[in-house]
Write a protein that holds these residues in place. Structure first.
Motif, short mmCIF file in Angstrom:
data_model
loop_
_atom_site.label_atom_id
_atom_site.label_comp_id
_atom_site.label_asym_id
_atom_site.label_seq_id
_atom_site.Cartn_x
_atom_site.Cartn_y
_atom_site.Cartn_z
N ALA A 67 0.85 -1.19 0.00
CA ALA A 67 0.00 0.00 0.00
C ALA A 67 0.89 1.24 0.00
CB ALA A 67 -0.92 -0.03 1.21
N THR A 68 0.29 2.41 0.11
CA THR A 68 1.03 3.67 0.11
C THR A 68 1.44 4.00 1.54
OG1 THR A 68 -0.17 4.43 -1.83
CG2 THR A 68 0.92 6.11 -0.52
N HIS A 69 2.68 3.64 1.89
CA HIS A 69 3.17 3.87 3.25
C HIS A 69 4.67 4.14 3.21
CE1 HIS A 69 4.56 -0.23 2.87
NE2 HIS A 69 3.35 -0.74 2.96
N ARG A 70 5.26 4.38 4.37
CA ARG A 70 6.64 4.84 4.45
C ARG A 70 7.65 3.81 3.92
NH1 ARG A 70 8.69 2.89 9.61
NH2 ARG A 70 6.98 1.87 10.74
N GLN A 71 7.43 2.52 4.16
CA GLN A 71 8.36 1.52 3.65
C GLN A 71 8.32 1.45 2.13
OE1 GLN A 71 6.07 0.99 6.04
NE2 GLN A 71 6.99 -0.03 7.82
N HIS A 72 7.13 1.62 1.56
CA HIS A 72 7.02 1.65 0.11
C HIS A 72 7.75 2.88 -0.43
CE1 HIS A 72 4.13 0.54 -3.45
NE2 HIS A 72 5.39 0.38 -3.74
N TRP A 73 7.60 4.00 0.26
CA TRP A 73 8.32 5.22 -0.12
C TRP A 73 9.82 4.97 -0.12
CZ3 TRP A 73 11.94 8.78 1.27
CH2 TRP A 73 11.82 10.10 0.79
N GLU A 74 10.33 4.29 0.90
CA GLU A 74 11.76 3.98 0.97
C GLU A 74 12.20 3.12 -0.21
OE1 GLU A 74 11.69 4.12 5.87
OE2 GLU A 74 11.90 2.21 4.83
N ALA A 75 11.38 2.15 -0.58
CA ALA A 75 11.72 1.28 -1.72
C ALA A 75 11.70 2.04 -3.03
CB ALA A 75 10.75 0.09 -1.78
N TYR A 76 10.84 3.07 -3.13
CA TYR A 76 10.80 3.91 -4.33
C TYR A 76 12.15 4.57 -4.59
CZ TYR A 76 6.14 4.49 -6.44
OH TYR A 76 5.00 4.33 -7.18
N TYR A 77 12.88 4.85 -3.52
CA TYR A 77 14.19 5.49 -3.64
C TYR A 77 15.33 4.48 -3.60
CZ TYR A 77 12.17 10.14 -3.18
OH TYR A 77 11.46 11.29 -3.41
N ALA A 78 15.23 3.48 -2.72
CA ALA A 78 16.37 2.61 -2.44
C ALA A 78 16.85 1.84 -3.66
CB ALA A 78 16.00 1.63 -1.32
N ALA A 79 15.96 1.17 -4.35
CA ALA A 79 16.39 0.37 -5.50
C ALA A 79 17.00 1.25 -6.60
CB ALA A 79 15.23 -0.47 -6.03
N PRO A 80 16.34 2.34 -7.02
CA PRO A 80 16.94 3.16 -8.09
C PRO A 80 18.31 3.75 -7.73
CG PRO A 80 14.61 3.64 -7.90
CD PRO A 80 14.96 2.79 -6.73
N ILE A 81 18.50 4.22 -6.48
CA ILE A 81 19.79 4.83 -6.16
C ILE A 81 20.89 3.77 -6.06
CG2 ILE A 81 18.68 6.78 -5.02
CD1 ILE A 81 19.59 5.64 -2.34
N ALA A 82 20.50 2.50 -5.95
CA ALA A 82 21.46 1.41 -5.94
C ALA A 82 21.75 0.87 -7.33
CB ALA A 82 20.95 0.27 -5.04
N GLY A 83 21.17 1.50 -8.35
CA GLY A 83 21.34 1.01 -9.71
C GLY A 83 20.41 -0.13 -10.05
N LEU A 84 19.43 -0.37 -9.18
CA LEU A 84 18.42 -1.39 -9.40
C LEU A 84 17.14 -0.72 -9.92
CD1 LEU A 84 19.04 -3.24 -6.01
CD2 LEU A 84 20.12 -3.73 -8.23
N VAL A 85 16.06 -1.47 -10.03
CA VAL A 85 14.82 -0.96 -10.61
C VAL A 85 13.65 -1.31 -9.69
CG1 VAL A 85 13.23 -1.05 -12.58
CG2 VAL A 85 15.71 -1.20 -12.96
N THR A 86 12.92 -0.30 -9.25
CA THR A 86 11.71 -0.55 -8.46
C THR A 86 10.54 -0.86 -9.39
OG1 THR A 86 12.42 0.91 -6.66
CG2 THR A 86 10.08 0.44 -6.80
N HIS A 87 9.80 -1.90 -9.04
CA HIS A 87 8.67 -2.32 -9.87
C HIS A 87 7.43 -2.51 -8.99
CE1 HIS A 87 6.56 -5.65 -12.41
NE2 HIS A 87 5.97 -4.47 -12.52
N PRO A 88 6.57 -1.47 -8.86
CA PRO A 88 5.35 -1.62 -8.07
C PRO A 88 4.35 -2.54 -8.76
CG PRO A 88 5.93 0.69 -8.44
CD PRO A 88 6.74 -0.11 -9.39
N LEU A 89 3.94 -3.58 -8.05
CA LEU A 89 2.90 -4.49 -8.54
C LEU A 89 1.55 -4.05 -7.97
CD1 LEU A 89 4.73 -7.90 -7.96
CD2 LEU A 89 4.17 -6.91 -10.19
N ASN A 90 0.51 -4.18 -8.77
CA ASN A 90 -0.82 -3.75 -8.37
C ASN A 90 -1.57 -4.91 -7.72
OD1 ASN A 90 -3.47 -2.87 -8.17
ND2 ASN A 90 -3.49 -1.88 -10.18
N PRO A 91 -1.79 -4.88 -6.41
CA PRO A 91 -2.46 -6.00 -5.74
C PRO A 91 -3.93 -6.14 -6.09
CG PRO A 91 -2.14 -4.18 -4.21
CD PRO A 91 -1.41 -3.81 -5.47
#
Length: 537
Positions: A67-91
């Motif tokens: 859902a839309t919460h702080r841990q999801h917000w962190e993942a929005y930044y963490a993967a891209p700044i590590a050279g990875l790719v964030t991929h939100p799946l729609n539940p």
């Protein structure tokens, strides 16, 4: 001049210039967790380090089912700044579609809310996840989110990033076929954030309180987690609680100034406000943005007129996140209300750096507010192709690189886009076009109608005719004949639907739009329409 436009730069600015600005996140128990950009940035960097310690290669997809919460917000930044790719799946999608999307994208890590573990169990054996991280209590064999975070280096900093590298992947909802993936670059996110925040569009300032009601798993929450951070605005993340009472509680309690979501959310909000006038405090709101589908004028005027809630029309797509906002241009600010109103009902003027054109049967149409054509668009955050789908890409993009939106529109001389219909939803009756949004808006003007959807159904004489499906407000009703009489003065006589079906609720797609595909499948049976239906054509 050669500094990379990337998500790491957005995070640095939030951490350096707005470290104490609050971010509020609603927890599963409905309490509000309070943190700051400084704390979130430190956790995002640490999460990035922890993900890399899993042995992930550059470009690896890190999926979220959250859902839309702080841990999801962190993942929005963490993967891209590590050279990875964030991929939100729609539940909200069907498990088969979620499994297809995760496999197609090649997701290797899944960050999943504890509440979505039953959904994960349905897709587990059909997905390529190597690591599963649970936000909440992790069952045996799975990794807890805080447990993973603890393995990260708190001093880790991102390396220089290629601004044109992929930062996120997002998929269409698949209502007209298999979902299609779109890659979004760091540069696209950065330029979109700059453009959308400008005065005349979102006009976000550091004293704003921004609440994205559009979920982070849908169209990247319109980019708001990045735009608000770039400007240092307070963010309110509503979690899974998107019902009117929960949203109104946050609006009043956190003094939300800007929020945005799909029309069905705001229709529910309007009904709640109408049911108890004066009960809810919405005085802090300077704008409520509505996108994803055409907002009925009755809803726009109901919120603005009865409750002083300024609803603003917007337009966007998975392939371009947010594209247009229907604020009034300088020459309309002091215009009479009758002149302003049709511009508020339009989808808006394209954001800076976006270019548009509309193609009709005879070529590109004039910007006269009357001529119909399919909208085509290009710009620095408009996708260039679908992931691993060359045939779909060739169909959707022109030879000179413009994206065919599938929206049939008019464009005014001021550049306002007004969507007449989706190309696949237009009713072509006896060779003449009927706009389903206009019929839907006319029906939803009726005081008894809560929702209305219009679809094309086969007709032996006229090829297609409009069929309306209507749901009433609690305690109200009307006959099909009364509804036709009500809308007759508002539309051409030959537009009037012969069939009006009454239902308890109109089916919705995974992102809250009316599921017109399901309605067509349910009701599309040929009829022999009387000649009177086209008497005025």
């Amino acid at each position: 001049m050669h500094q990379s436009l990337d998500i790491a730069a957005i995070l640095r600015r939030a951490e350096q210039f707005s470290p104490h600005r609050e971010v509020v996140s609603r927890e599963p128990d409905r309490s509000c967790h309070r943190t700051t950009y400084g704390e979130l940035a430190a956790r995002a960097r640490r999460l990035a380090s922890a993900l890399l310690r899993l042995g992930l290669e550059p470009g690896t997809r890190v999926a979220t089912l959250c859902a839309t919460h702080r841990q999801h917000w962190e993942a929005y930044y963490a993967a891209p700044i590590a050279g990875l790719v964030t991929h939100p799946l729609n539940p909200r999608l069907h498990p088969d579609d979620i499994a297809f999307i995760a496999d197609h994208a090649g997701d290797r890590v899944l960050i999943v809310d504890e509440a979505f573990l039953p959904l994960y169990e349905q897709i587990r054996d059909r997905t390529p996840f190597r690591n599963v991280v649970v936000v909440g209590t992790a069952p045996p064999g799975l990794l807890g989110y805080e447990q993973l975070l603890a393995t990260g280096d708190p001093e880790w900093q991102p390396a220089e990033l290629d601004e044109r590298s992929t930062a996120l992947v997002t998929y269409t909802s698949g209502t007209t076929g298999r979902p299609k993936g779109v890659e979004v670059s760091h540069r696209a996110i950065a330029v979109h954030a700059l453009s959308s925040a400008l005065p005349g569009w979102l006009a976000i300032r550091d004293d704003d309180v921004v609440m994205p009601v559009v979920p982070m798993f849908h169209a990247l929450a319109w980019g708001w987690p990045y735009t608000a951070a770039l400007l240092g605005a307070k963010q309110v993340l509503p979690g899974p609680f998107l019902d009117p009472d929960s949203l109104l509680e946050l609006i009043a309690g956190e003094r939300v100034t800007l929020t945005g979501g799909v029309p069905t959310v705001w229709m529910g909000l309007l009904n709640t406000l109408d049911a108890a006038p004066g009960t809810h405090d919405t005085s802090s709101l300077r704008a409520v943005l509505s996108g994803g589908a055409t907002a009925p004028p009755a809803m726009i005027e109901g919120l603005r007129g009865r409750h002083a809630v300024p609803l603003v029309h917007t337009w966007g797509m998975t392939e371009l996140v947010m594209g247009a906002v229907a604020n009034l241009t300088w020459d309309l600010q002091d215009a009479p209300e009758d002149e302003q109103r049709p511009h508020r009902y339009a989808q808006g003027v394209p954001m800076p750096f976006l270019e548009i054109r509309a193609r009709g049967d005879a070529g590109y149409v004039a910007w006269d507010g009357q001529s119909l054509g399919e909208l085509e668009i290009r710009g620095p955050w408009v996708a260039q192709e679908y992931v691993g789908a060359p045939e779909a890409s060739a169909e959707q993009w022109t030879d000179d690189g413009w994206f065919r939106t599938g929206d049939v529109v008019t464009i005014s001389d001021r550049g306002y886009i007004r969507i007449a219909d989706r190309a696949k939803d237009l009713v072509k009756s006896g060779g003449e076009w009927i706009s389903t949004p206009e019929l839907e808006s006319a029906l939803m003007d009726h005081p008894a109608v809560a929702e209305a959807a219009v679809v094309a159904v086969a007709d032996e004489k006229w090829t297609e005719r409009p069929l309306a499906v209507v749901a009433f407000r609690p305690g109200t009703t009307a006959t099909p004949e009364e509804l036709r009489e009500f809308i007759a003065p508002k539309v051409a006589r030959w537009w009037l639907p012969e069939r009006i079906e009454i239902v308890e609720a109109i089916p919705k797609t995974a992102v809250g739009k009316f599921n017109k595909l399901a309605l067509r499948q349910q009701y599309d049976t040929p009829t022999d329409t009387p000649d009177a239906a086209k008497a005025d054509s």
